[in-house]
Design a protein around this motif. Structure first.
Motif, PDB file in Angstrom:
ATOM      1  N   ASN A   8       0.853  -1.195   0.000  1.00  0.00           N
ATOM      2  CA  ASN A   8       0.000   0.000   0.000  1.00  0.00           C
ATOM      3  C   ASN A   8       0.883   1.238   0.000  1.00  0.00           C
ATOM      4  OD1 ASN A   8      -2.328  -1.506   0.395  1.00  0.00           O
ATOM      5  ND2 ASN A   8      -2.196  -1.365   2.623  1.00  0.00           N
ATOM      6  N   LEU A   9       0.413   2.280  -0.647  1.00  0.00           N
ATOM      7  CA  LEU A   9       1.087   3.574  -0.557  1.00  0.00           C
ATOM      8  C   LEU A   9       0.306   4.410   0.444  1.00  0.00           C
ATOM      9  CD1 LEU A   9       1.630   4.312  -4.358  1.00  0.00           C
ATOM     10  CD2 LEU A   9       3.043   2.937  -2.807  1.00  0.00           C
ATOM     11  N   VAL A  10       1.002   5.049   1.375  1.00  0.00           N
ATOM     12  CA  VAL A  10       0.331   5.886   2.374  1.00  0.00           C
ATOM     13  C   VAL A  10       0.890   7.292   2.278  1.00  0.00           C
ATOM     14  CG1 VAL A  10      -0.122   6.244   4.833  1.00  0.00           C
ATOM     15  CG2 VAL A  10       0.058   3.930   3.940  1.00  0.00           C
ATOM     16  N   PHE A  11       0.001   8.257   2.092  1.00  0.00           N
ATOM     17  CA  PHE A  11       0.437   9.647   1.983  1.00  0.00           C
ATOM     18  C   PHE A  11       0.368  10.345   3.326  1.00  0.00           C
ATOM     19  CE2 PHE A  11      -0.184   8.669  -2.395  1.00  0.00           C
ATOM     20  CZ  PHE A  11       0.754   9.455  -3.032  1.00  0.00           C
ATOM     21  N   ILE A  12       1.478  10.980   3.700  1.00  0.00           N
ATOM     22  CA  ILE A  12       1.468  11.782   4.928  1.00  0.00           C
ATOM     23  C   ILE A  12       1.906  13.205   4.606  1.00  0.00           C
ATOM     24  CG2 ILE A  12       1.880   9.777   6.424  1.00  0.00           C
ATOM     25  CD1 ILE A  12       4.799  10.922   6.799  1.00  0.00           C
ATOM     26  N   GLY A  13       1.599  14.117   5.526  1.00  0.00           N
ATOM     27  CA  GLY A  13       1.969  15.525   5.340  1.00  0.00           C
ATOM     28  C   GLY A  13       0.926  16.406   5.993  1.00  0.00           C
ATOM     29  N   PHE A  14       1.284  17.674   6.134  1.00  0.00           N
ATOM     30  CA  PHE A  14       0.413  18.618   6.843  1.00  0.00           C
ATOM     31  C   PHE A  14      -0.901  18.807   6.074  1.00  0.00           C
ATOM     32  CE2 PHE A  14       0.045  22.951   9.032  1.00  0.00           C
ATOM     33  CZ  PHE A  14      -0.114  22.386  10.291  1.00  0.00           C
ATOM     34  N   MET A  15      -1.942  19.193   6.837  1.00  0.00           N
ATOM     35  CA  MET A  15      -3.253  19.491   6.220  1.00  0.00           C
ATOM     36  C   MET A  15      -3.081  20.367   4.981  1.00  0.00           C
ATOM     37  SD  MET A  15      -5.175  20.860   9.619  1.00  0.00           S
ATOM     38  CE  MET A  15      -3.694  20.906  10.602  1.00  0.00           C
ATOM     39  N   GLY A  16      -3.765  20.012   3.927  1.00  0.00           N
ATOM     40  CA  GLY A  16      -3.740  20.874   2.748  1.00  0.00           C
ATOM     41  C   GLY A  16      -2.510  20.693   1.876  1.00  0.00           C
ATOM     42  N   ALA A  17      -1.660  19.717   2.176  1.00  0.00           N
ATOM     43  CA  ALA A  17      -0.467  19.492   1.346  1.00  0.00           C
ATOM     44  C   ALA A  17      -0.839  18.843   0.009  1.00  0.00           C
ATOM     45  CB  ALA A  17       0.544  18.623   2.081  1.00  0.00           C
ATOM     46  N   GLY A  18      -2.037  18.273  -0.052  1.00  0.00           N
ATOM     47  CA  GLY A  18      -2.478  17.661  -1.312  1.00  0.00           C
ATOM     48  C   GLY A  18      -2.501  16.145  -1.267  1.00  0.00           C
ATOM     49  N   LYS A  19      -2.578  15.577  -0.070  1.00  0.00           N
ATOM     50  CA  LYS A  19      -2.531  14.113   0.056  1.00  0.00           C
ATOM     51  C   LYS A  19      -3.668  13.454  -0.735  1.00  0.00           C
ATOM     52  CE  LYS A  19      -2.761  14.413   4.615  1.00  0.00           C
ATOM     53  NZ  LYS A  19      -2.655  15.860   4.861  1.00  0.00           N
ATOM     54  N   ARG A  64     -10.966   6.007  15.913  1.00  0.00           N
ATOM     55  CA  ARG A  64     -11.466   5.434  14.650  1.00  0.00           C
ATOM     56  C   ARG A  64     -10.398   5.487  13.568  1.00  0.00           C
ATOM     57  NH1 ARG A  64     -17.263   4.851  14.635  1.00  0.00           N
ATOM     58  NH2 ARG A  64     -17.568   4.422  16.821  1.00  0.00           N
ATOM     59  N   GLU A  65      -9.677   6.601  13.571  1.00  0.00           N
ATOM     60  CA  GLU A  65      -8.609   6.795  12.584  1.00  0.00           C
ATOM     61  C   GLU A  65      -7.585   5.664  12.731  1.00  0.00           C
ATOM     62  OE1 GLU A  65      -6.023  10.285  13.401  1.00  0.00           O
ATOM     63  OE2 GLU A  65      -6.405  10.875  11.328  1.00  0.00           O
ATOM     64  N   LYS A  66      -7.205   5.403  13.964  1.00  0.00           N
ATOM     65  CA  LYS A  66      -6.205   4.362  14.243  1.00  0.00           C
ATOM     66  C   LYS A  66      -6.714   2.984  13.805  1.00  0.00           C
ATOM     67  CE  LYS A  66      -5.485   3.149  18.543  1.00  0.00           C
ATOM     68  NZ  LYS A  66      -5.158   3.465  19.940  1.00  0.00           N
ATOM     69  N   ARG A  67      -7.962   2.694  14.133  1.00  0.00           N
ATOM     70  CA  ARG A  67      -8.517   1.378  13.828  1.00  0.00           C
ATOM     71  C   ARG A  67      -8.612   1.150  12.311  1.00  0.00           C
ATOM     72  NH1 ARG A  67     -13.411  -0.125  13.312  1.00  0.00           N
ATOM     73  NH2 ARG A  67     -14.470   1.565  14.399  1.00  0.00           N
ATOM     74  N   LEU A  68      -9.109   2.165  11.636  1.00  0.00           N
ATOM     75  CA  LEU A  68      -9.277   2.060  10.186  1.00  0.00           C
ATOM     76  C   LEU A  68      -7.925   1.865   9.487  1.00  0.00           C
ATOM     77  CD1 LEU A  68     -11.533   2.144   8.131  1.00  0.00           C
ATOM     78  CD2 LEU A  68     -11.362   4.634   8.062  1.00  0.00           C
ATOM     79  N   ILE A  69      -6.944   2.656   9.898  1.00  0.00           N
ATOM     80  CA  ILE A  69      -5.625   2.547   9.260  1.00  0.00           C
ATOM     81  C   ILE A  69      -4.988   1.195   9.584  1.00  0.00           C
ATOM     82  CG2 ILE A  69      -3.293   3.536   9.112  1.00  0.00           C
ATOM     83  CD1 ILE A  69      -4.629   6.277   9.716  1.00  0.00           C
ATOM     84  N   ALA A  70      -5.151   0.741  10.828  1.00  0.00           N
ATOM     85  CA  ALA A  70      -4.573  -0.557  11.213  1.00  0.00           C
ATOM     86  C   ALA A  70      -5.162  -1.669  10.340  1.00  0.00           C
ATOM     87  CB  ALA A  70      -4.839  -0.836  12.685  1.00  0.00           C
ATOM     88  N   GLU A  71      -6.480  -1.619  10.103  1.00  0.00           N
ATOM     89  CA  GLU A  71      -7.134  -2.641   9.271  1.00  0.00           C
ATOM     90  C   GLU A  71      -6.629  -2.580   7.825  1.00  0.00           C
ATOM     91  OE1 GLU A  71     -11.324  -2.258  11.592  1.00  0.00           O
ATOM     92  OE2 GLU A  71     -11.380  -1.970   9.420  1.00  0.00           O
ATOM     93  N   GLU A  91       1.015   3.835  17.046  1.00  0.00           N
ATOM     94  CA  GLU A  91       0.537   2.592  16.421  1.00  0.00           C
ATOM     95  C   GLU A  91       0.277   2.782  14.923  1.00  0.00           C
ATOM     96  OE1 GLU A  91      -1.985   2.447  19.989  1.00  0.00           O
ATOM     97  OE2 GLU A  91      -2.549   0.494  19.154  1.00  0.00           O
ATOM     98  N   VAL A  92      -0.192   3.972  14.567  1.00  0.00           N
ATOM     99  CA  VAL A  92      -0.426   4.271  13.150  1.00  0.00           C
ATOM    100  C   VAL A  92       0.917   4.312  12.419  1.00  0.00           C
ATOM    101  CG1 VAL A  92      -1.238   6.014  11.502  1.00  0.00           C
ATOM    102  CG2 VAL A  92      -2.591   5.518  13.550  1.00  0.00           C
ATOM    103  N   ARG A  93       1.863   5.027  13.012  1.00  0.00           N
ATOM    104  CA  ARG A  93       3.194   5.123  12.391  1.00  0.00           C
ATOM    105  C   ARG A  93       3.784   3.726  12.205  1.00  0.00           C
ATOM    106  NH1 ARG A  93       4.126   9.274  16.175  1.00  0.00           N
ATOM    107  NH2 ARG A  93       5.568   8.021  17.404  1.00  0.00           N
ATOM    108  N   ASN A  94       3.739   2.919  13.259  1.00  0.00           N
ATOM    109  CA  ASN A  94       4.343   1.582  13.187  1.00  0.00           C
ATOM    110  C   ASN A  94       3.663   0.711  12.142  1.00  0.00           C
ATOM    111  OD1 ASN A  94       6.126   2.305  15.143  1.00  0.00           O
ATOM    112  ND2 ASN A  94       5.028   1.313  16.821  1.00  0.00           N
ATOM    113  N   ALA A  95       2.316   0.741  12.125  1.00  0.00           N
ATOM    114  CA  ALA A  95       1.578  -0.092  11.169  1.00  0.00           C
ATOM    115  C   ALA A  95       1.936   0.307   9.739  1.00  0.00           C
ATOM    116  CB  ALA A  95       0.067   0.047  11.400  1.00  0.00           C
ATOM    117  N   CYS A  96       1.969   1.602   9.483  1.00  0.00           N
ATOM    118  CA  CYS A  96       2.233   2.069   8.106  1.00  0.00           C
ATOM    119  C   CYS A  96       3.686   1.845   7.712  1.00  0.00           C
ATOM    120  CB  CYS A  96       1.890   3.550   7.968  1.00  0.00           C
ATOM    121  SG  CYS A  96       0.130   3.879   8.162  1.00  0.00           S
ATOM    122  N   LEU A  97       4.591   2.168   8.617  1.00  0.00           N
ATOM    123  CA  LEU A  97       6.010   2.072   8.257  1.00  0.00           C
ATOM    124  C   LEU A  97       6.466   0.623   8.089  1.00  0.00           C
ATOM    125  CD1 LEU A  97       7.253   4.900  10.601  1.00  0.00           C
ATOM    126  CD2 LEU A  97       7.541   4.907   8.113  1.00  0.00           C
TER     127      LEU A  97
END
Ligand code: S3P
Length: 173
Positions: A8-19, A64-71, A91-97
């Motif tokens: 999976n590709l996961v986009f991170i960055g500040f609000m409004g960066a264009g993710k 909810r954010e954490k649960r959804l991303i973990a799934e 947990e989000v960082r670890n799951a994604c990375l």
């Protein structure tokens, strides 16, 4: 198309960066499903992000954010666009990375400032903040965005150009 990673590709960055904009473009070019995490949470609550913050509080939103991303991070071939605060949670960082390819859309504060008027109404985190406080928030988020696999500076670049740059940088399987 070269035989690129099926992670999976996961986009991170500040609000409004264009993710979301860039994520959708990349997904289309790679023929992958695109999932906007905020949208998924809004569907679960049948409320907008602002309303969720107001009625249930930020903690409920983050849960909810954490649960959804973990799934979703366990799947393959998706393009995920979480909100800019998702990486605050370890947990989000670890799951994604560990199981996805994390792409950081890096925007300078000077550039970001030009976009702020477009964000104010729909981003509860920005409401009632001065510019100085927004800059402090921006600065405080940088350490967590340092956790990524690919970084693209997006200042003065169009979404199409950013999407193509990302695809060029994707590793092979
Ligand atoms: C947030 C970013 C927003 C959204 C929520 C909180 C944040 O998403 O998840 O308003 O804490 O940075 P975008 O990054 O898509 O604006």
């Amino acid at each position: 198309m070269k035989n690129i990673t099926d992670k999976n590709l996961v986009f991170i960055g500040f609000m409004g960066a264009g993710k979301t904009t860039v994520g959708q473009l990349v997904a289309k070019k790679l023929n992958r499903e695109f999932i906007d995490i905020d949208e998924g949470i809004e569907k679960e609550f049948h409320l907008s992000v602002s309303q969720i913050f107001k009625e249930y509080g930020e903690a409920a939103f983050r849960e909810r954010e954490k649960r959804l991303i973990a799934e979703l991070s366990k799947q393959k071939n998706l393009v995920l666009s979480p909100g800019g605060g998702a990486f605050l949670q370890e947990e989000v960082r670890n799951a994604c990375l560990s199981s996805c390819l994390v792409i950081y859309l890096d925007i300078s504060f000077a550039n970001w400032k030009d976009r702020v008027s477009l964000l104010m109404d729909t981003r509860p985190i920005l409401q009632n903040k001065t510019f100085k406080e927004m800059e402090e928030l921006y600065n405080s988020r940088q350490a967590m965005y340092a956790n990524h696999h690919i970084k693209i500076n997006i200042d003065d670049k169009a979404p199409e150009e950013i999407a193509n740059l990302i695809i060029e940088k994707l590793p092979l399987k």
